[in-house]
Design a protein around this motif. Structure first.
Motif, PDB file in Angstrom:
ATOM      1  N   LEU A  28       0.761  -1.133  -0.007  1.00 15.49           N
ATOM      2  CA  LEU A  28       0.237  -0.034   0.063  1.00 15.49           C
ATOM      3  C   LEU A  28       0.843   1.336   0.010  1.00 15.49           C
ATOM      4  CD1 LEU A  28      -2.807   0.945   0.030  1.00 15.49           C
ATOM      5  CD2 LEU A  28      -2.741   0.957   2.413  1.00 15.49           C
ATOM      6  N   PRO A  29       1.536   1.328   1.029  1.00 15.85           N
ATOM      7  CA  PRO A  29       2.587   2.862   0.802  1.00 15.85           C
ATOM      8  C   PRO A  29       3.424   3.010  -0.271  1.00 15.85           C
ATOM      9  CG  PRO A  29       2.737   1.633   2.993  1.00 15.85           C
ATOM     10  CD  PRO A  29       2.059   0.934   2.077  1.00 15.85           C
ATOM     11  N   PHE A  30       3.681   1.607  -0.890  1.00 18.53           N
ATOM     12  CA  PHE A  30       4.551   2.009  -2.197  1.00 18.53           C
ATOM     13  C   PHE A  30       3.566   2.630  -3.311  1.00 18.53           C
ATOM     14  CE2 PHE A  30       8.047   1.712  -4.843  1.00 18.53           C
ATOM     15  CZ  PHE A  30       7.708   0.735  -6.075  1.00 18.53           C
ATOM     16  N   TRP A  32       0.788   3.996  -2.877  1.00 19.17           N
ATOM     17  CA  TRP A  32       0.634   5.485  -2.631  1.00 19.17           C
ATOM     18  C   TRP A  32       1.737   6.339  -2.945  1.00 19.17           C
ATOM     19  CZ3 TRP A  32       3.138   8.861   0.547  1.00 19.17           C
ATOM     20  CH2 TRP A  32       2.447   9.992   0.788  1.00 19.17           C
ATOM     21  N   SER A  33       3.020   5.939  -2.638  1.00 19.89           N
ATOM     22  CA  SER A  33       3.918   6.641  -3.110  1.00 19.89           C
ATOM     23  C   SER A  33       4.248   7.100  -4.469  1.00 19.89           C
ATOM     24  CB  SER A  33       5.100   6.143  -2.594  1.00 19.89           C
ATOM     25  OG  SER A  33       6.286   6.653  -3.077  1.00 19.89           O
ATOM     26  N   PHE A  45      -4.055  18.455  -1.651  1.00 21.74           N
ATOM     27  CA  PHE A  45      -4.777  18.789  -0.567  1.00 21.74           C
ATOM     28  C   PHE A  45      -6.225  18.330  -0.414  1.00 21.74           C
ATOM     29  CE2 PHE A  45      -2.005  22.204  -0.293  1.00 21.74           C
ATOM     30  CZ  PHE A  45      -1.627  22.736  -1.708  1.00 21.74           C
ATOM     31  N   GLU A  46      -6.209  17.052  -0.477  1.00 22.96           N
ATOM     32  CA  GLU A  46      -7.282  16.174  -0.277  1.00 22.96           C
ATOM     33  C   GLU A  46      -7.400  15.485   0.877  1.00 22.96           C
ATOM     34  OE1 GLU A  46      -8.715  15.196  -4.843  1.00 22.96           O
ATOM     35  OE2 GLU A  46      -7.270  14.003  -3.639  1.00 22.96           O
ATOM     36  N   VAL A  47      -8.339  15.251   1.842  1.00 19.47           N
ATOM     37  CA  VAL A  47      -8.292  14.862   2.945  1.00 19.47           C
ATOM     38  C   VAL A  47      -8.210  13.049   2.973  1.00 19.47           C
ATOM     39  CG1 VAL A  47      -9.798  13.883   4.995  1.00 19.47           C
ATOM     40  CG2 VAL A  47      -9.367  16.694   4.118  1.00 19.47           C
ATOM     41  N   PRO A  49      -6.893  10.458   0.506  1.00 19.79           N
ATOM     42  CA  PRO A  49      -6.277  10.447  -0.785  1.00 19.79           C
ATOM     43  C   PRO A  49      -6.901   9.454  -1.912  1.00 19.79           C
ATOM     44  CG  PRO A  49      -5.302   9.331   0.688  1.00 19.79           C
ATOM     45  CD  PRO A  49      -6.245   9.913   1.471  1.00 19.79           C
ATOM     46  N   TYR A 238       7.525  25.864   5.335  1.00 23.45           N
ATOM     47  CA  TYR A 238       6.151  25.838   5.671  1.00 23.45           C
ATOM     48  C   TYR A 238       5.270  24.891   4.747  1.00 23.45           C
ATOM     49  CZ  TYR A 238       6.807  29.894   8.386  1.00 23.45           C
ATOM     50  OH  TYR A 238       7.612  30.766   9.273  1.00 23.45           O
ATOM     51  N   PHE A 239       5.753  24.585   3.521  1.00 22.20           N
ATOM     52  CA  PHE A 239       5.202  23.704   2.746  1.00 22.20           C
ATOM     53  C   PHE A 239       5.984  22.801   1.882  1.00 22.20           C
ATOM     54  CE2 PHE A 239       1.876  22.450   0.154  1.00 22.20           C
ATOM     55  CZ  PHE A 239       2.188  22.531  -1.184  1.00 22.20           C
ATOM     56  N   LEU A 245       8.406  15.714  -3.864  1.00 26.13           N
ATOM     57  CA  LEU A 245       9.359  14.840  -3.142  1.00 26.13           C
ATOM     58  C   LEU A 245       9.195  13.262  -3.208  1.00 26.13           C
ATOM     59  CD1 LEU A 245      10.873  15.069  -0.370  1.00 26.13           C
ATOM     60  CD2 LEU A 245       8.798  14.644   0.945  1.00 26.13           C
ATOM     61  N   LEU A 246       7.904  12.895  -3.502  1.00 26.80           N
ATOM     62  CA  LEU A 246       7.861  11.206  -3.607  1.00 26.80           C
ATOM     63  C   LEU A 246       8.533  10.919  -4.938  1.00 26.80           C
ATOM     64  CD1 LEU A 246       4.479  10.626  -1.818  1.00 26.80           C
ATOM     65  CD2 LEU A 246       6.605   9.841  -1.420  1.00 26.80           C
TER      66      LEU A 246
ATOM     67  N   ASN B 261      -4.616  15.203  10.628  1.00 25.44           N
ATOM     68  CA  ASN B 261      -4.638  15.916   9.209  1.00 25.44           C
ATOM     69  C   ASN B 261      -4.291  17.266   9.628  1.00 25.44           C
ATOM     70  OD1 ASN B 261      -6.333  13.999   7.436  1.00 25.44           O
ATOM     71  ND2 ASN B 261      -7.435  13.966   9.331  1.00 25.44           N
ATOM     72  N   ASP B 265      -2.052  22.386   6.031  1.00 25.66           N
ATOM     73  CA  ASP B 265      -1.740  21.897   4.859  1.00 25.66           C
ATOM     74  C   ASP B 265      -3.065  21.284   4.055  1.00 25.66           C
ATOM     75  OD1 ASP B 265       1.390  20.695   5.542  1.00 25.66           O
ATOM     76  OD2 ASP B 265       0.790  22.491   4.810  1.00 25.66           O
ATOM     77  N   THR B 266      -3.888  20.473   4.978  1.00 30.14           N
ATOM     78  CA  THR B 266      -5.086  19.704   4.241  1.00 30.14           C
ATOM     79  C   THR B 266      -6.428  20.196   4.650  1.00 30.14           C
ATOM     80  OG1 THR B 266      -3.554  17.998   4.723  1.00 30.14           O
ATOM     81  CG2 THR B 266      -5.581  17.251   4.134  1.00 30.14           C
ATOM     82  N   ALA B 270      -8.702  21.645   1.849  1.00 29.34           N
ATOM     83  CA  ALA B 270      -9.694  20.794   1.400  1.00 29.34           C
ATOM     84  C   ALA B 270     -11.080  21.286   1.624  1.00 29.34           C
ATOM     85  CB  ALA B 270      -9.451  19.472   1.865  1.00 29.34           C
ATOM     86  N   TRP B 281       2.766  33.378   4.632  1.00 27.36           N
ATOM     87  CA  TRP B 281       3.287  32.536   3.818  1.00 27.36           C
ATOM     88  C   TRP B 281       2.281  31.494   3.046  1.00 27.36           C
ATOM     89  CZ3 TRP B 281       3.890  32.305   9.290  1.00 27.36           C
ATOM     90  CH2 TRP B 281       3.491  31.214   9.755  1.00 27.36           C
TER      91      TRP B 281
ATOM     92  N   THR C 131      10.654   1.151   1.433  1.00 25.96           N
ATOM     93  CA  THR C 131      10.008   2.321   1.321  1.00 25.96           C
ATOM     94  C   THR C 131      10.296   3.552   2.158  1.00 25.96           C
ATOM     95  OG1 THR C 131       8.000   1.039   1.076  1.00 25.96           O
ATOM     96  CG2 THR C 131       7.429   3.106   1.243  1.00 25.96           C
ATOM     97  N   ALA C 135       6.957   8.137   3.404  1.00 30.52           N
ATOM     98  CA  ALA C 135       5.641   7.573   2.818  1.00 30.52           C
ATOM     99  C   ALA C 135       5.212   6.442   3.836  1.00 30.52           C
ATOM    100  CB  ALA C 135       6.072   6.560   1.503  1.00 30.52           C
ATOM    101  N   ILE C 139       1.269   7.299   5.087  1.00 28.97           N
ATOM    102  CA  ILE C 139       0.441   6.433   4.853  1.00 28.97           C
ATOM    103  C   ILE C 139      -0.262   5.857   6.248  1.00 28.97           C
ATOM    104  CG2 ILE C 139       0.271   3.965   4.565  1.00 28.97           C
ATOM    105  CD1 ILE C 139      -1.226   5.159   2.360  1.00 28.97           C
TER     106      ILE C 139
END
Lengths: 277, 425, 309
Positions: A28-30, A32-33, A45-47, A49, A238-239, A245-246, B261, B265-266, B270, B281, C131, C135, C139
């Motif tokens: 799963l994490p892979f 998702w990555s 920005f979705e709650v 994914p 901050y962001f 990154l992934l 969450n 950021d989210t 959202a 910022w 991984t 990540a 997750i």
């Protein structure tokens, strides 16, 4: 089909079902990555994914090379990891052979003292080690990245266990031949412990590839950075654009997957008693 | 320049240093900036920063600087923000770190009081850095025992972000500059829905959230001596209680939800939160993430207040290249260098009057609000013992708002924890 | 011929060796461990001793350390935060080590047998090791999300209460252990596989000729011959579990606080964020002491159950 064979068949299928279900969790994490690395900024920005990006953005991967000298990071990582792996396997296996097969005063005490290398978290020693590096003039150098990390208590311990597990008959026979310990090590024990050496080598490779703290503290110049630190640079204060990154992280992980396939072939039956000449 | 002249010049500037420092201590005003004594030799300076996104702007600054000082090479070295501080500390402890580097208001006092920084008084005044052209609370944040150690580079202030879609859907009027705490609370109640979207985001950040409310209620975080926390005194405690009300009544996401969450950021972009106080910022990201987001000034309590924060370029006390470093810092504090920052439209340059590009880059939001906020801004108080007391306050508030401390006990326990940290070595 | 030359030389050497055998073996012994020992001393031991000295100082990292004698150690004994961190660490370690050994051995056995797609499965279960921590952290934080995550979503649908997972220290321990298991079994599996491969096939063949069943072969050949590997993995699992840091750094932090601080997290916090490096080192030495004593005990006990070739 008789009941015994049927039960065996069902058992096999059951095993596959269990392995696959649990295995999905491991994947799963892979997944998702990879999926996130292809997303445009808006998707991040979705709650909850989503699996498929609203729009596949291959440019994330090329952006990685545009933002930072990622290619250089790659070369640094490859070189440093190769040297560390070869060096660690060699030094640790020599020591492990000695601790397991040879007798000398203080042997077990020295071995146990070496194990303390496993018992201290890296952060505690980082400042004294940094001072030593500075005094040697090894900051921002390859030798500074490689040499201090060649001495693995983990490897010595692991390989000692394996060497101890090899039947003593081999050592006795070789000694009768008059071979010196170095020859015994190289010509007999190394081939016999191939699965263990491969396992240790691969795990060392993995560890070195992802090693972060030492590289962070020891290197300042951008052209000396390795992948693990380079990837962290994609994090802003901050962001962080997680997609990029992934993408960077996946680029770094991909060769490890291939190496794992190669490594699996090393896991072959190592010891055949009939080899005793 | 022959040796005799150079030595005389350096002696003269050393004398000048002391004189200007005495003058500044006596009058608080700087006359003319002194010569740094840089003699044109080839030098490489390392410049530490924590945001790779700012590299293009920094490279531009370097290019312009090199027109005047071609022999001073500047090597920017980026370290991710989280790792920046351990690495800086290790470098200082180990005797080798960047010549010039970024520092923020929270960490400045520890480094200054321990003598890790070089004073820059010598380059202040006419012909050099002009502190008058910067927000005063920030300038003071980088002073220690009367000496200046850095000039603010960029700054941020706080305003109220809100989601116009959620407001429209609930039929609530958008926040205005006249809003009070009551208006905020009333709107939150109307906008709030159980399980989300929530009416307000009482985020777990002093800088963006609770400090502002405390100051708006004329409360104080700490006494003027910076030895004892006053967060349990009535004005501050009332502000905390005001926010506790949001948690108790479910008008803000629960602490556990915000842990899983990140609201900034989210949740907010959202569309799960209708209003959220936030720093300037966020603008660059929010305008890409959600076009329905707008900005309003923070509501006022008994008075207006918001936190101002910034970072400065400082010099390592033991750098072997003091003169060259002073030249670089002098340049970075100049209008030219600040203008380059402004043009990137990524951060707000601290020097007055240079923020037009940043404001113009996002016309749909009224970004002038962030600039107006300077007038009522407050910088964080920074005792020499470091930011631990703030972290302790945050920890207690998180426990309290998570329901593990009785509501009327929260402010008291926060003060206790802060005082324990302040009195520790 | 080159080989004849070599064997003559070896025989000559053999004579010499047999003459002064004991002394010579000891010399070889020291020689072969020399590289490891020298490097270990220069790049680790010296720093370790320096850190021990520093544990008797008050040091904010930036200025010079101030000698304060035993003060740090005295403070340690009254430190509630240390006790909490210790308790959390042990609460994670005990279940983690036990479950990890069981699962990884079971997995290695399954993937060592003749099932199809063996290579694919090995890759699958090894994925977490490959991984990136970011990540993994992201997750799992989503999975454990009390409001929007699938675990609580599933629990709600079948009518069970929905825990706060990472926000509550009690449930956080369970959550962290699950992730540690998930990310650790692949690693152990590799080593178990190597250990299984090292068991000579002839033993199994002989046993089969004797009519031993699969279970008997497992119990009488596999398990005993695997004990050196098992011993190694248990020690490593305990030591690494007691030092858990990365996972709690990513998953259980909220703001500047941590819902489930472990000892190494406490060391990092005190040393690098609170500017109390002298005390941080003291805490680390306390941990070292615990690990040392425990490992020593294990080594003494190994005679009872570890079977060496």
């Amino acid at each position: 089909m008789n009941t015994h064979k049927l039960r065996q068949r069902l058992g096999r299928i059951g095993l596959h079902v269990v392995l696959c279900t649990v295995g999905m969790l491991f994947l799963l994490p892979f997944v998702w990555s990879v999926s996130t690395s292809l997303k445009p900024l808006a998707d991040l920005f979705e709650v909850t994914p989503r699996l498929i990006p609203s729009q596949v953005r291959w440019e994330n991967y090329s952006d990685v090379f545009d933002i930072l000298p990622f290619g250089r990071f790659y070369l640094n990582s490859v070189f440093v990891t190769a040297m560390r792996t070869v060096g660690q396997v060699f030094i640790a296996s020599l020591a492990a052979f000695s601790f397991s097969q040879l007798r000398f005063p203080g042997r077990d005490i020295i071995f146990f003292a070496l194990l303390t290398g496993l018992m201290v978290p890296d952060q505690v020693l980082i400042i004294p080690r940094y001072i030593i590096m500075r005094n040697l003039g090894w900051l921002d150098t390859y030798q500074g990245l490689i040499i201090p990390l060649l001495f693995s208590s983990f490897g010595t311990f692991l390989l000692r266990q394996f060497f101890l597990g090899i039947p003593k008959d081999y050592h006795e026979a070789a000694k009768l031949e008059g071979a010196n310990p170095l020859q015994i090590y190289w010509q007999i024990y190394v081939p016999l412990a191939r699965p263990a050496l491969a396992a240790f080598g691969f795990l060392t490779l993995l560890w070195s590839w992802n090693e972060f703290l030492w590289a962070l503290i020891m290197t300042n110049r951008t052209d000396m950075q390795v992948l693990s630190v380079g990837i962290a640079l994609f994090q802003g204060q901050y962001f962080t654009n997680n997609a990029i990154l992934l993408a960077a992280a996946n680029l770094a992980t991909f060769p490890l997957l291939i190496l794992f396939l190669f490594f699996q072939r090393q896991l072959v039956q190592g010891i055949a008693l009939s080899g005793l000449k | 320049m022959n040796k005799l002249n150079r030595r005389t010049l350096m002696q003269a500037s050393a004398a000048g240093l002391t004189a200007s420092m005495l003058a500044s201590v006596a009058t608080g005003r700087f006359a003319a900036a002194q010569e740094t004594g840089y003699n044109g030799e080839e030098v490489t300076l390392t410049y530490g920063l924590w945001d790779a996104g700012q590299l293009p702007g920094v490279e531009n600054q370097i290019a312009v600087f090199n027109e005047q000082f071609p022999a001073i090479k500047i090597e920017p070295q980026v370290v991710p923000f989280v790792d920046y501080w351990p690495k800086l500390q290790t470098g200082i402890a180990g005797g080798s770190t960047n010549d010039v580097f970024w520092i923020n208001t929270a960490n400045f006092p520890v480094f200054a009081t321990q003598g890790a920084l070089l004073t820059i008084d010598s380059i202040i005044g006419e012909g050099g850095a002009e502190p008058d052209r910067y927000p005063q609370p920030l300038v003071e944040s980088f002073q220690y025992e009367g000496a200046q150690y850095g000039i603010p580079r960029d700054f941020d202030t706080i305003a109220l972000f809100y989601n116009t879609e959620l407001f429209d859907a609930a039929g609530v009027e958008y926040p205005t500059g006249d809003w009070t705490w009551d208006d905020l609370r009333a709107a939150a109640e109307q906008l709030n829905q159980e399980g989300g979207p929530w009416g307000f985001g009482a985020i777990l950040s002093g800088q963006q959230n609770y400090y502002n409310f405390i100051w708006q209620n004329e409360g104080k975080l700490i006494n003027d001596d910076l030895t004892e926390s006053l967060i349990n005194e009535p004005p501050a405690a009332e502000a905390i209680d005001f926010l506790s009300g949001f948690f108790e009544d479910g008008l803000t996401p629960a602490v556990s939800i915000m842990q899983a969450n990140d609201p900034e950021d989210t949740l907010f972009p959202a569309g799960q939160i209708a209003m959220m106080p936030g720093g300037s910022w966020h603008v660059g990201v929010y305008k890409e993430a959600n076009p329905a987001i707008r900005v309003a000034p923070l509501p006022q309590g008994k008075t207006r207040a918001c936190m101002i924060h910034g970072l400065a370029n400082v010099i390592w006390a033991n750098t072997p290249n003091k003169e060259a470093a002073l030249e670089w810092v002098k340049f970075l504090a100049s209008e030219e260098a600040e203008r380059i920052l402004g043009q990137t439209a990524t951060v707000l340059p601290a020097m007055e009057g240079l923020q037009e590009e940043w404001v113009a880059a996002t016309p749909e939001m009224d970004l002038q609000i962030f600039l107006d906020a300077i007038d009522y801004s407050v910088a964080r108080p920074s005792p020499p013992t470091g930011p631990e007391w703030e972290n302790e306050i945050e920890r207690v508030l998180i426990e309290g708002w998570g329901g593990n401390i009785p509501r009327d006990e929260i402010a008291n326990q926060a003060a206790e924890a802060a005082n324990a940290a302040l009195s520790r070595e | 011929m080159a080989t004849a030359h070599l064997s003559t030389r070896v025989r000559h050497l053999g004579l010499l060796v047999r003459k002064g055998r004991m002394g010579n073996e000891a010399l070889w012994g020291y020689l072969l461990i020399a590289p490891m020992l020298i490097g270990f001393t220069v790049f680790f031991l010296i720093a370790l001793i320096a850190s021990f000295v520093l544990s008797f100082t008050s040091w904010d990292v930036i200025s010079t350390p101030q000698w304060i004698g035993m003060d740090n150690y005295v403070r340690l004994f009254r430190d509630d935060e240390f006790v909490t961190a210790l308790r959390n660490t042990i609460a994670i370690t005990v279940p983690n080590v036990i479950l990890r050994m069981i699962f990884s051995l079971a997995l290695a056995l399954a993937l060592n047998s003749d099932i199809r797609f063996r290579s694919f499965y090995r890759m699958l279960f090894f994925m977490p090791v490959l991984t990136m921590p970011v990540a993994i952290g992201t997750i799992w934080k989503w999975l454990y999300d009390p409001a929007f995550g699938p675990i609580n979503g599933f629990l709600a649908r079948i009518g069970l209460p929905r825990p706060e997972w990472l926000s509550n220290p009690n449930t956080a321990v369970v959550a962290v252990i699950i992730v540690l298991l998930w990310s650790g079994v692949g690693y152990d599996m590799i080593i178990f596989l190597a250990g299984l491969q090292a068991i000579p096939a002839e033993y199994y063949e002989a046993a089969q000729l004797d009519g031993a069943s699969g279970w008997r072969r497992f119990r009488d050949i596999t398990l005993p011959l695997l004990t050196p590997t098992t011993f190694f993995l248990i020690i490593i699992a305990i030591i690494s579990s007691l030092q858990v840091f990365d996972l709690v750094y990513v998953m259980t932090r909220v703001g500047n606080a941590n819902k489930l601080p472990t000892i190494v997290y406490y060391v990092y916090d005190e040393g690098f964020r609170n500017f109390r490096m002298g005390y941080a080192i003291t805490v680390a030495w306390a941990l070292l002491f615990i690990i040392f004593v425990f490992t020593l005990l294990q080594f003494r006990l190994q005679r009872r159950w570890v079977h060496y070739g």
